[in-house]
Design a protein around this motif. Sequence first.
Motif, PDB file in Angstrom:
ATOM      1  N   VAL A  99       0.854  -1.180   0.000  1.00 11.17           N
ATOM      2  CA  VAL A  99       0.000   0.000   0.000  1.00 11.17           C
ATOM      3  C   VAL A  99       0.898   1.241   0.000  1.00 11.17           C
ATOM      4  CG1 VAL A  99      -1.773   1.295   1.235  1.00 11.17           C
ATOM      5  CG2 VAL A  99      -1.794  -1.214   1.275  1.00 11.17           C
ATOM      6  N   GLU A 101       0.978   5.663  -1.131  1.00 11.58           N
ATOM      7  CA  GLU A 101       0.138   6.821  -1.426  1.00 11.58           C
ATOM      8  C   GLU A 101      -0.076   6.971  -2.930  1.00 11.58           C
ATOM      9  OE1 GLU A 101      -1.550   8.629   0.756  1.00 11.58           O
ATOM     10  OE2 GLU A 101      -0.745   7.217   2.248  1.00 11.58           O
ATOM     11  N   ARG A 103      -0.164   4.519  -5.202  1.00 13.11           N
ATOM     12  CA  ARG A 103      -1.106   3.508  -5.663  1.00 13.11           C
ATOM     13  C   ARG A 103      -2.536   3.809  -5.204  1.00 13.11           C
ATOM     14  NH1 ARG A 103       2.851  -1.671  -4.453  1.00 13.11           N
ATOM     15  NH2 ARG A 103       4.050  -1.527  -6.406  1.00 13.11           N
ATOM     16  N   LYS A 104      -2.670   4.481  -4.070  1.00  9.79           N
ATOM     17  CA  LYS A 104      -4.004   4.849  -3.577  1.00  9.79           C
ATOM     18  C   LYS A 104      -4.716   5.809  -4.523  1.00  9.79           C
ATOM     19  CE  LYS A 104      -3.372   4.328   1.437  1.00  9.79           C
ATOM     20  NZ  LYS A 104      -3.314   5.057   2.727  1.00  9.79           N
ATOM     21  N   LYS A 105      -3.963   6.481  -5.361  1.00  8.67           N
ATOM     22  CA  LYS A 105      -4.572   7.384  -6.330  1.00  8.67           C
ATOM     23  C   LYS A 105      -5.249   6.620  -7.462  1.00  8.67           C
ATOM     24  CE  LYS A 105      -0.962  10.870  -5.523  1.00  8.67           C
ATOM     25  NZ  LYS A 105       0.188  11.599  -6.139  1.00  8.67           N
ATOM     26  N   ASP A 108      -8.326   1.284  -4.761  1.00  8.25           N
ATOM     27  CA  ASP A 108      -8.662   1.258  -3.334  1.00  8.25           C
ATOM     28  C   ASP A 108      -8.133  -0.033  -2.726  1.00  8.25           C
ATOM     29  OD1 ASP A 108      -9.946   3.721  -3.275  1.00  8.25           O
ATOM     30  OD2 ASP A 108     -11.881   2.854  -3.845  1.00  8.25           O
ATOM     31  N   PHE A 109      -7.756   0.018  -1.456  1.00 12.15           N
ATOM     32  CA  PHE A 109      -7.181  -1.128  -0.765  1.00 12.15           C
ATOM     33  C   PHE A 109      -8.043  -1.580   0.407  1.00 12.15           C
ATOM     34  CE2 PHE A 109      -3.257   0.604  -2.683  1.00 12.15           C
ATOM     35  CZ  PHE A 109      -2.723  -0.562  -3.224  1.00 12.15           C
ATOM     36  N   ALA A 215      -6.244  -5.113  -3.670  1.00 13.40           N
ATOM     37  CA  ALA A 215      -6.649  -3.929  -4.433  1.00 13.40           C
ATOM     38  C   ALA A 215      -7.917  -4.177  -5.246  1.00 13.40           C
ATOM     39  CB  ALA A 215      -5.521  -3.503  -5.376  1.00 13.40           C
ATOM     40  N   LYS A 218     -10.752   1.748  -8.219  1.00 14.49           N
ATOM     41  CA  LYS A 218     -11.074   2.944  -7.454  1.00 14.49           C
ATOM     42  C   LYS A 218     -12.575   3.202  -7.473  1.00 14.49           C
ATOM     43  CE  LYS A 218      -9.317   6.527  -5.209  1.00 14.49           C
ATOM     44  NZ  LYS A 218      -8.460   6.338  -4.005  1.00 14.49           N
TER      45      LYS A 218
END
Length: 258
Positions: A99, A101, A103-105, A108-109, A215, A218
């Motif tokens: 995880v 930051e 990849r969070k863009k 979603d995890f 994952a 998004k």
Amino acid sequence: MKKLLLFVVLLFGLTLGLSGCGSSSSGGKTLRVGMDAAYPPFGFQNMETKSYEGFDVDIIKAIAKEEGLEADIHNVNFDGLIPALQSGDLDTAINDITVTEDRKKSVDFTKPYYIAGLGVVVKGDDSTIRSKEDLKGKTLGVTIGSTGEEAARKIDGANVKVYNTLSDAFLDLKQGAVDAVVNDIPTNEYYVAKTADHSVKTAPVALSTEDLAIAVRKGNKDLLARLDDGLAKIKKNGEFAKIYKKWFGKEPPEEIMK
């Protein structure tokens, strides 16, 4: 007319109930799971049975079972997992994914299911690499798109060689084409343990501590909730600890069981 209306309402309700699994080909009953099957002990292909095995495989299958789903594993190169989620070709991806930051863009995890870290593998007779400082100016093997690649590129003077598979990186290490391989510690330890000729070993270097999670595309909140629900259930009923001990020979740490 009333019977027809009732049928439409029931059908609509069923569709909503299945939408949490994304747009899988069987209406949501099959969970299309992406995994690069070159990361033992997390995921790999059994050369005899041709089936996919590993810690991640067992975890996603156990979660799917709790949620009344069937996990269909697809072998996808690591750098293609997030694009496949974004395009809808996959419903979810589990592949020793850290995880971050960045990849969070894009995705979603779920809540973390493993606490990992980055380590280093060197040749069996190497005594020069004992710390992060010793990696400066070395030729380092990494897999494309991995956090190992990110970390290696931050090391002063390092010559970073990028590979499509971890197996290729380790092969070059044995042949002397790279000085070290930077990758996740559990995978490193597994490879070293399976190398009978002791031609490689883990160096006493830990570059980071990382959370691994599953994952999804998004914004796919329904599927994310179901995966988190299934994960919580297998942690509570003991299945998670059973799988963890099977692959790592020890009980899972308390912080990952919360």
